[in-house]
Design a protein around this motif. Sequence first.
Motif, PDB file in Angstrom:
ATOM      1  N   TYR A   1       0.830  -1.198   0.000  1.00 54.14           N
ATOM      2  CA  TYR A   1       0.000   0.000   0.000  1.00 54.14           C
ATOM      3  C   TYR A   1       0.865   1.249   0.000  1.00 54.14           C
ATOM      4  CZ  TYR A   1      -3.286   3.527   1.726  1.00 54.14           C
ATOM      5  OH  TYR A   1      -4.043   4.656   1.875  1.00 54.14           O
TER       6      TYR A   1
ATOM      7  N   TYR B   1      -4.292   6.734  -3.742  1.00 49.78           N
ATOM      8  CA  TYR B   1      -3.615   5.634  -3.094  1.00 49.78           C
ATOM      9  C   TYR B   1      -3.532   4.447  -4.043  1.00 49.78           C
ATOM     10  CZ  TYR B   1      -8.285   3.684  -2.137  1.00 49.78           C
ATOM     11  OH  TYR B   1      -9.555   3.184  -2.250  1.00 49.78           O
TER      12      TYR B   1
ATOM     13  N   VAL C   1      -3.021   0.006  -3.922  1.00 50.49           N
ATOM     14  CA  VAL C   1      -2.967  -1.210  -3.113  1.00 50.49           C
ATOM     15  C   VAL C   1      -2.036  -2.249  -3.726  1.00 50.49           C
ATOM     16  CG1 VAL C   1      -5.245  -0.762  -2.185  1.00 50.49           C
ATOM     17  CG2 VAL C   1      -5.007  -2.257  -4.172  1.00 50.49           C
TER      18      VAL C   1
ATOM     19  N   GLN D   1      -8.759   6.868  -6.212  1.00 54.66           N
ATOM     20  CA  GLN D   1      -8.822   8.254  -5.761  1.00 54.66           C
ATOM     21  C   GLN D   1      -9.098   8.340  -4.277  1.00 54.66           C
ATOM     22  OE1 GLN D   1     -11.825  10.160  -8.131  1.00 54.66           O
ATOM     23  NE2 GLN D   1     -10.553  10.212  -9.968  1.00 54.66           N
ATOM     24  N   GLY D   2      -8.542   9.380  -3.682  1.00 60.01           N
ATOM     25  CA  GLY D   2      -8.828   9.685  -2.293  1.00 60.01           C
ATOM     26  C   GLY D   2      -9.825  10.809  -2.192  1.00 60.01           C
TER      27      GLY D   2
ATOM     28  N   SER E   1      -3.586  -2.440   4.375  1.00 60.73           N
ATOM     29  CA  SER E   1      -4.347  -1.220   4.608  1.00 60.73           C
ATOM     30  C   SER E   1      -3.794  -0.490   5.832  1.00 60.73           C
ATOM     31  CB  SER E   1      -5.817  -1.548   4.822  1.00 60.73           C
ATOM     32  OG  SER E   1      -5.988  -2.235   6.045  1.00 60.73           O
ATOM     33  N   PRO E   2      -3.841   0.837   5.804  1.00 57.83           N
ATOM     34  CA  PRO E   2      -3.298   1.619   6.927  1.00 57.83           C
ATOM     35  C   PRO E   2      -4.093   1.465   8.204  1.00 57.83           C
ATOM     36  CG  PRO E   2      -4.361   3.043   5.337  1.00 57.83           C
ATOM     37  CD  PRO E   2      -4.306   1.695   4.712  1.00 57.83           C
ATOM     38  N   SER E   3      -5.276   0.855   8.119  1.00 55.08           N
ATOM     39  CA  SER E   3      -6.023   0.593   9.345  1.00 55.08           C
ATOM     40  C   SER E   3      -5.568  -0.709   9.997  1.00 55.08           C
ATOM     41  CB  SER E   3      -7.522   0.524   9.046  1.00 55.08           C
ATOM     42  OG  SER E   3      -7.793  -0.545   8.158  1.00 55.08           O
TER      43      SER E   3
ATOM     44  N   GLU F   1      -2.150  -1.951   9.419  1.00 51.46           N
ATOM     45  CA  GLU F   1      -0.706  -1.923   9.587  1.00 51.46           C
ATOM     46  C   GLU F   1      -0.235  -0.482   9.783  1.00 51.46           C
ATOM     47  OE1 GLU F   1      -0.126  -6.092   8.899  1.00 51.46           O
ATOM     48  OE2 GLU F   1       1.208  -4.517   9.646  1.00 51.46           O
TER      49      GLU F   1
ATOM     50  N   GLN G   1       1.455   2.833   9.054  1.00 50.46           N
ATOM     51  CA  GLN G   1       1.871   3.585   7.877  1.00 50.46           C
ATOM     52  C   GLN G   1       3.187   4.293   8.168  1.00 50.46           C
ATOM     53  OE1 GLN G   1      -0.734   5.686   4.649  1.00 50.46           O
ATOM     54  NE2 GLN G   1      -1.672   6.114   6.626  1.00 50.46           N
TER      55      GLN G   1
ATOM     56  N   TYR H   1     -11.752   2.185  13.783  1.00 50.38           N
ATOM     57  CA  TYR H   1     -10.390   2.079  14.257  1.00 50.38           C
ATOM     58  C   TYR H   1      -9.912   3.512  14.442  1.00 50.38           C
ATOM     59  CZ  TYR H   1      -9.935  -2.898  12.950  1.00 50.38           C
ATOM     60  OH  TYR H   1     -10.068  -4.255  12.849  1.00 50.38           O
TER      61      TYR H   1
ATOM     62  N   PHE I   1      -6.587   6.272  15.641  1.00 52.06           N
ATOM     63  CA  PHE I   1      -5.133   6.408  15.632  1.00 52.06           C
ATOM     64  C   PHE I   1      -4.733   7.787  16.156  1.00 52.06           C
ATOM     65  CE2 PHE I   1      -4.706   2.823  12.675  1.00 52.06           C
ATOM     66  CZ  PHE I   1      -5.956   2.814  12.097  1.00 52.06           C
TER      67      PHE I   1
ATOM     68  N   LYS J   1      -2.653   3.014  18.357  1.00 51.76           N
ATOM     69  CA  LYS J   1      -3.887   2.788  17.613  1.00 51.76           C
ATOM     70  C   LYS J   1      -4.833   1.892  18.400  1.00 51.76           C
ATOM     71  CE  LYS J   1      -1.983  -1.041  14.854  1.00 51.76           C
ATOM     72  NZ  LYS J   1      -1.696  -1.503  13.463  1.00 51.76           N
TER      73      LYS J   1
ATOM     74  N   SER K   1     -10.640   5.296  10.859  1.00 54.45           N
ATOM     75  CA  SER K   1     -10.991   4.514   9.675  1.00 54.45           C
ATOM     76  C   SER K   1     -12.080   3.527  10.070  1.00 54.45           C
ATOM     77  CB  SER K   1      -9.793   3.777   9.100  1.00 54.45           C
ATOM     78  OG  SER K   1      -9.494   2.642   9.886  1.00 54.45           O
TER      79      SER K   1
ATOM     80  N   ASN L   1      -9.300  -1.552   4.772  1.00 53.26           N
ATOM     81  CA  ASN L   1      -9.753  -0.164   4.725  1.00 53.26           C
ATOM     82  C   ASN L   1      -8.573   0.725   4.414  1.00 53.26           C
ATOM     83  OD1 ASN L   1     -12.558  -0.577   5.621  1.00 53.26           O
ATOM     84  ND2 ASN L   1     -11.523  -1.405   7.397  1.00 53.26           N
ATOM     85  N   TYR L   2      -8.626   1.361   3.285  1.00 53.80           N
ATOM     86  CA  TYR L   2      -7.465   2.065   2.784  1.00 53.80           C
ATOM     87  C   TYR L   2      -7.496   3.557   3.057  1.00 53.80           C
ATOM     88  CZ  TYR L   2      -6.914  -2.358   0.456  1.00 53.80           C
ATOM     89  OH  TYR L   2      -6.778  -3.692   0.204  1.00 53.80           O
TER      90      TYR L   2
END
Lengths: 114, 115
Positions: A31, A48, A50, A57-58, A97-99, A101, A103, B32, B34, B49, B94, B100-101
């Motif tokens: 990611y 972003y 994956v 798109q963000g 995903s940043p939720s 792991e 970032q 979640y 952070f 987190k 998130s 979830n990105y």
Amino acid sequence: NAGVTQTPKFQVLKTGQSMTLQCAQDMNHEYMSWYRQDPGMGLRLIHYSVGAGITDQGEVPNGYNVSRSTTEDFPLRLLSAAPSQTSVYFCASSYSSPSQETQYFGPGTRLLVL
Amino acid sequence: AQSVTQLGSHVSVSEGALVLLRCNYSSSVPPYLFWYVQYPNQGLQLLLKYTSAATLVKGINGFEAEFKKSETSFHLTKPSAHMSDAAEYFCAVSRSGGSNYKLTFGKGTLLTVNP
């Protein structure tokens, strides 16, 4: 490991010019993402990815393009710079995903558009 | 959609005093949460987190945060401030579960520590 690297550190552009902000990571992270940081606005997600060949798109994608041809690199392109794109840009990466792991953020690129 | 509100854009404390940085969230699904820290001219670093395990989460540098569902809050605390804690702090949210990105960040709180 160098972690997440960004170049250049600082750039001045004139309105209408194009440029590419470079981002690279050597942690084999799937990611990667680009944020912009503006005073009093926090960080806002631009685009972003994956994985190689996959981008999305963000929150604020207009005026920016991205591609992900390799796992390591995730460049951000400004096709026609505008003063509203004056900001500090951060690239980040994580294993998934940043939720899920942590970032890791690069040191940032300060962009001034005149 | 999720959102985060950080109460107070600037907090000033004396060295050795309690640090309390406030974060309230809005989420239609279990979140979640952070906390990230940004030192001057650097990128962000994860402090801690919450991912639906223990509601009291301990992070690096002596910081901790407590998830309170009834108050929709995730405030960051540290019992005794150190000069090196001076930085900007961001709360982020998130959606929980799955891949979830997208993290949604608050606007940040600048912490000043006075000698």
